[in-house]
Every structure is written in structure tokens, then in C-alpha cells.
Design a protein around this motif. Structure first.
Motif, PDB file in Angstrom:
ATOM      1  N   LEU A   1      -4.743  -2.669   5.079  1.00 29.02           N
ATOM      2  CA  LEU A   1      -5.847  -3.545   4.973  1.00 29.02           C
ATOM      3  C   LEU A   1      -6.969  -3.043   4.120  1.00 29.02           C
ATOM      4  CD1 LEU A   1      -6.118  -5.087   8.613  1.00 29.02           C
ATOM      5  CD2 LEU A   1      -5.558  -6.197   6.595  1.00 29.02           C
ATOM      6  N   ALA A   2      -6.961  -1.661   4.073  1.00 38.00           N
ATOM      7  CA  ALA A   2      -8.014  -0.946   3.496  1.00 38.00           C
ATOM      8  C   ALA A   2      -8.015  -1.277   1.695  1.00 38.00           C
ATOM      9  CB  ALA A   2      -7.950   0.466   3.699  1.00 38.00           C
ATOM     10  N   GLY A   3      -6.798  -1.837   1.500  1.00 37.82           N
ATOM     11  CA  GLY A   3      -6.583  -2.181   0.061  1.00 37.82           C
ATOM     12  C   GLY A   3      -7.305  -3.300  -0.513  1.00 37.82           C
ATOM     13  N   GLY A   4      -8.060  -4.128   0.431  1.00 33.33           N
ATOM     14  CA  GLY A   4      -8.726  -5.194   0.203  1.00 33.33           C
ATOM     15  C   GLY A   4      -8.355  -6.491  -0.036  1.00 33.33           C
ATOM     16  N   GLY A   5      -7.023  -6.834   0.025  1.00 32.66           N
ATOM     17  CA  GLY A   5      -6.569  -7.984   0.066  1.00 32.66           C
ATOM     18  C   GLY A   5      -7.049  -9.142  -1.131  1.00 32.66           C
TER      19      GLY A   5
ATOM     20  N   GLY B   1       0.919  -1.170  -0.039  1.00 35.43           N
ATOM     21  CA  GLY B   1       0.008  -0.201   0.132  1.00 35.43           C
ATOM     22  C   GLY B   1       0.878   1.080   0.061  1.00 35.43           C
ATOM     23  N   PRO B   2       0.215   2.353  -0.347  1.00 34.68           N
ATOM     24  CA  PRO B   2       1.099   3.577  -0.185  1.00 34.68           C
ATOM     25  C   PRO B   2       1.935   3.895   0.818  1.00 34.68           C
ATOM     26  CG  PRO B   2      -1.426   4.115  -0.919  1.00 34.68           C
ATOM     27  CD  PRO B   2      -1.153   2.641  -0.516  1.00 34.68           C
TER      28      PRO B   2
ATOM     29  N   GLN C   1      -2.707  -1.732  -5.519  1.00 33.47           N
ATOM     30  CA  GLN C   1      -2.131  -2.002  -4.213  1.00 33.47           C
ATOM     31  C   GLN C   1      -3.171  -2.585  -3.102  1.00 33.47           C
ATOM     32  OE1 GLN C   1       0.271   1.319  -2.799  1.00 33.47           O
ATOM     33  NE2 GLN C   1       1.108   1.726  -4.826  1.00 33.47           N
ATOM     34  N   VAL C   2      -3.454  -3.767  -3.191  1.00 30.91           N
ATOM     35  CA  VAL C   2      -4.430  -4.451  -2.541  1.00 30.91           C
ATOM     36  C   VAL C   2      -3.923  -4.787  -0.850  1.00 30.91           C
ATOM     37  CG1 VAL C   2      -5.145  -5.522  -4.509  1.00 30.91           C
ATOM     38  CG2 VAL C   2      -3.628  -6.889  -3.212  1.00 30.91           C
ATOM     39  N   GLY C   3      -2.798  -4.492  -0.615  1.00 29.67           N
ATOM     40  CA  GLY C   3      -2.306  -4.560   0.662  1.00 29.67           C
ATOM     41  C   GLY C   3      -2.172  -6.054   0.884  1.00 29.67           C
TER      42      GLY C   3
ATOM     43  N   ALA D   1      -0.365  -5.471   9.491  1.00 27.96           N
ATOM     44  CA  ALA D   1      -1.921  -5.834   9.499  1.00 27.96           C
ATOM     45  C   ALA D   1      -2.481  -6.275  10.871  1.00 27.96           C
ATOM     46  CB  ALA D   1      -1.924  -6.879   8.235  1.00 27.96           C
ATOM     47  N   HIS D   2      -1.390  -6.928  11.639  1.00 25.81           N
ATOM     48  CA  HIS D   2      -2.003  -7.090  12.904  1.00 25.81           C
ATOM     49  C   HIS D   2      -1.400  -6.237  14.012  1.00 25.81           C
ATOM     50  CE1 HIS D   2      -2.278 -10.933  10.793  1.00 25.81           C
ATOM     51  NE2 HIS D   2      -3.336 -11.344  11.638  1.00 25.81           N
TER      52      HIS D   2
END
Length: 398
Positions: free
Chosen positions: A368-372, A178-179, A192-194, A303-304
Motif C-alpha cells: 500500500l505504501a506504493g500509493g496505488g 511492490g518489491p 511499483q504502485v502496489g 492489502a487487507h
């Protein structure tokens, strides 16, 4: 239903996030097959995955730092692996007849084959090296890499006038970041899906019972490619964790031969060849991670909400480590020169500081906002064939 073919290198850090995307596509009713080195892919993917092998051969181990490491990567792996897999890939595409290819940036032969057959393809970027363009200030290095890729294009017999960089699909570049870790916003066709946090096969051999209650825990992992370079660093890390005191329990994930003798490890340490990192994080068993700055490990920790101490070795790791430090989500130390005392001080600072943890939580939310895997599957589905509307036959009445 769309038929996807995933073209991946025999590298754990590349296969693991792709497996999460493949699982999401499969759950949506699509057909997914993998191609690459089956002896590496099969243990990572399990017995049910469809693996179309391209053969097996040994490649030179990656080594060095900086530009020497880059040369080792390209001349020792990327280019020879592309040459080795080019013909098998072409045959497999003809036989499997995929609708869409997902091609790792380290396997340019997949992009060449997709171009030859006129198939839509997406680039897969599980690291930040190409996205961050760290060599833009070194035009000779950029020209050297372009020359190698142009040579592969010519070797594949593709028209010179149609050349495009096989690392970057003009349709879609999927990046598991991500950014916050790339330092810039992405172009529209870059997704950038994270981090992809899909479940992995359970490790029944991990000694969960040895995780002591009431201790702060640090995972130490230098990735799968550190090799002998990691042995000296791990010895210093062992001493650093000893200096942190008995209330800090280290979990070392490294090949046994790279670690000091068991008698030299702290008595409360856990040492395994490979740790179930996602499961440890999801259970809240880790308070910090000491690693090489690899994108997967960093993304999963953040992410955790777990802060990091990074000791980058090569490739995109210095870039990622710098981003982590700039975001306040951890600290960076020099891999080759850090002393046990300085490393212990960095670990103590990260463990004791609520600021580092708070920033790790914030950065992790952004990733995580990238949607994975869900966002990645959405973008890949859009490359597939469009559903045809039902044909209606007018009914005439006599």
C-alpha cells in the motif's frame, strides 16, 4: 486537461486495476478513453466509460504449464491480438488524438502506434511476469520472444534502427505490485504502485445473507483463465474444505460448470460465478484466500492483511506464489498434484497461524505504501503536456 487513451486486452485481471487509475485521472479533470474489445470492456467499466472499440474476434484459450503455457499465450493471444488491433488502433489514435497512452504489456500494438505518432506512452504491468524476468536463464526463450516482437515492429512498418521492446516504455512502467512480490527494487522509471483498490460496480446478486456469523471464511478463486484445468482442482478444494470442518465456510467463485454438483458441495458453502472480492475483503468477511497466485488477487488479499494458500498454474503465478511463501504471508501447494488432505492441512495452517496473518499485514502495508491509483495518476500526469505559463503583456504608460 490531458487526454489519455488506455489500450487494454480483453482480460478482467488487467482491466480492473486500470479502471481504478482511470477513475483517479477522471476525478482530476482529465479525459479518459479506452480501446480494445468493447464486448469485454463495457460490462467491466459500466455504461459511462468511453470505449473506442477495435472489433471482436475469438482467440485460442490459453492452456498448458511452463513453457507450453508461454507459447500458448504468445502465439495464441498476444501476437494475433496485436495484428488484429493494429490498424483500428492507428485509426483511433488519429481520430481521438490522445496526449498520452497507457499500454498494457499484453497489447504491444499500442506501443507501436504510440511510437509511430511520436506520442508519450507508459507500459502497464498488472502482473509480475515481465518484471521478474523468469526466463533470463533461458536465452533461447528470450530470443524467441524478441523475435516475435521484432516481427510485429517490422509488420507495423517502423524503422528497424528505432526498435525498442514494446513491453517496456522508456518513459514509465506502471506496475500494480511492490518489491515484496517482485523480489527486487525497481529502476527509476518503473513505478511499483502496489494494488489498485478502487471501488468496483456493486454486485446486487451476491448472497450476503448466506455468510454465517462466527465462521472462518475462505474464498476460493482460480481466476478467469483457469478453464477446464480448474475443474479438477476445484473438486479437490471442495473435499479439502469439507475436511476443514463446519467452522470453516467456503466461498467458491467459479463458473457453475467447473464446480461439482450442488449436492456435492458442503451444505454451508456459497458458490457464485463471480464474487465481489474487494467488498468481501473490505468488510472483513474473509480469513484466508485460496487462489492461483494471480497478482491482482494476491495483492488485494495482502492489502487487507489476509493470508493465502496459492496453487499456481502458469505464467507469473509460480513466481508470485513463491514470493508470498518466502515472505511468510501464506503457503504454496502444487496445483496439479496436491491432495485434498494436504490442501486441507495448508488451509488449516494458514487459518490457525497468527504468524501468517501478521506477515500478510506487514507485506500488505508495504504494498500500500506504493500509493496505488494516486501514485499512478501522478506519474502519468508527468508524461502529459506541460501547462503553458500565462502570457503577460507589459503595460506602458503614456
Amino acid at each position: 486537461m490531458t487526454r489519455f487513451l488506455l489500450v487494454m486486452p480483453p482480460l478482467t485481471g488487467h482491466v480492473n486495476p486500470a479502471a481504478g487509475i482511470a477513475a483517479e485521472l477522471t476525478a482530476r479533470g482529465h479525459e479518459v478513453a479506452w480501446t480494445g474489445t468493447e464486448s469485454v470492456l463495457r460490462p467491466l467499466l459500466g455504461p459511462d466509460a468511453r470505449v473506442l472499440g477495435t472489433g471482436t474476434r475469438a482467440f485460442r484459450a490459453q492452456g498448458g504449464h511452463g513453457l507450453a503455457a508461454l507459447r500458448s499465450l504468445w502465439e495464441g493471444f498476444i501476437v494475433p491480438y496485436a495484428r488484429f488491433t493494429a490498424k483500428p488502433l492507428d485509426t483511433l489514435v488519429r481520430e481521438y488524438r490522445p496526449d498520452v497512452l497507457l499500454v498494457d504489456q499484453h497489447t504491444p500494438a499500442g506501443a507501436l502506434v504510440a511510437h509511430r505518432h511520436g506520442l508519450p506512452w507508459a507500459s502497464f504491468a498488472p502482473g509480475a511476469m515481465e518484471l521478474g524476468h523468469p526466463y533470463r536463464a533461458l536465452p533461447q526463450v528470450e530470443a524467441w520472444m524478441t523475435g516475435l516482437l521484432s516481427g510485429l515492429w517490422e509488420r507495423a512498418g517502423l524503422p528497424a534502427g528505432e526498435y525498442l521492446d514494446p513491453r517496456f516504455s522508456p518513459a514509465l512502467v506502471l506496475a500494480t505490485t511492490g518489491p515484496a512480490l517482485t523480489g527486487s527494487a525497481a529502476p527509476p522509471h518503473h513505478a511499483q504502485v502496489g494494488p489498485v483498490l478502487a471501488p468496483r460496480p456493486h454486485d446486487p446478486d451476491f448472497p450476503w445473507q448466506r455468510l454465517l456469523p462466527g465462521r472462518r471464511r475462505v474464498l476460493v478463486t482460480m481466476g478467469t483463465l483457469a478453464g477446464e484445468l480448474g475443474a479438477d482442482f476445484l473438486a479437490r478444494a471442495v473435499r479439502a474444505l469439507e475436511l476443514c470442518g463446519p467452522q470453516v465456510q467456503p466461498v467458491f467463485a467459479a463458473p457453475r460448470e467447473l464446480l461439482p454438483a450442488p449436492s456435492e458441495l458442503p451444505p454451508h458453502a456459497v458458490a457464485v460465478d463471480r464474487a465481489p472480492v474487494l467488498e468481501l475483503l473490505a468488510r472483513g468477511e474473509l480469513d484466508a484466500v485460496l487462489c492461483h497466485g494471480g497478482m491482482n488477487t494476491v495483492g488485494e488479499a495482502l492489502a487487507h492483511g489476509v493470508p493465502l494458500v496459492t496453487a499456481p498454474i502458469r505464467h507469473d503465478q509460480p513466481f508470485v506464489a513463491a514470493q508470498v511463501a518466502a515472505a511468510g504471508a501464506g503457503l504454496r501447494v502444487p496445483f496439479a498434484r496436491v491432495t485434498p488432505e494436504r490442501l486441507a492441512a495448508a488451509l488449516t495452517a494458514v487459518l490457525d497461524s497468527t504468524e501468517h496473518r501478521d506477515r500478510a499485514v506487514q507485506v500488505g502495508r508495504g504494498l500500500l505504501a506504493g500509493g496505488g491509483a494516486v501514485a499512478a495518476a501522478d506519474r502519468l500526469e508527468a508524461l502529459g503536456p506541460r501547462p503553458q505559463p500565462p502570457v503577460t503583456v507589459p503595460v506602458t504608460t503614456p
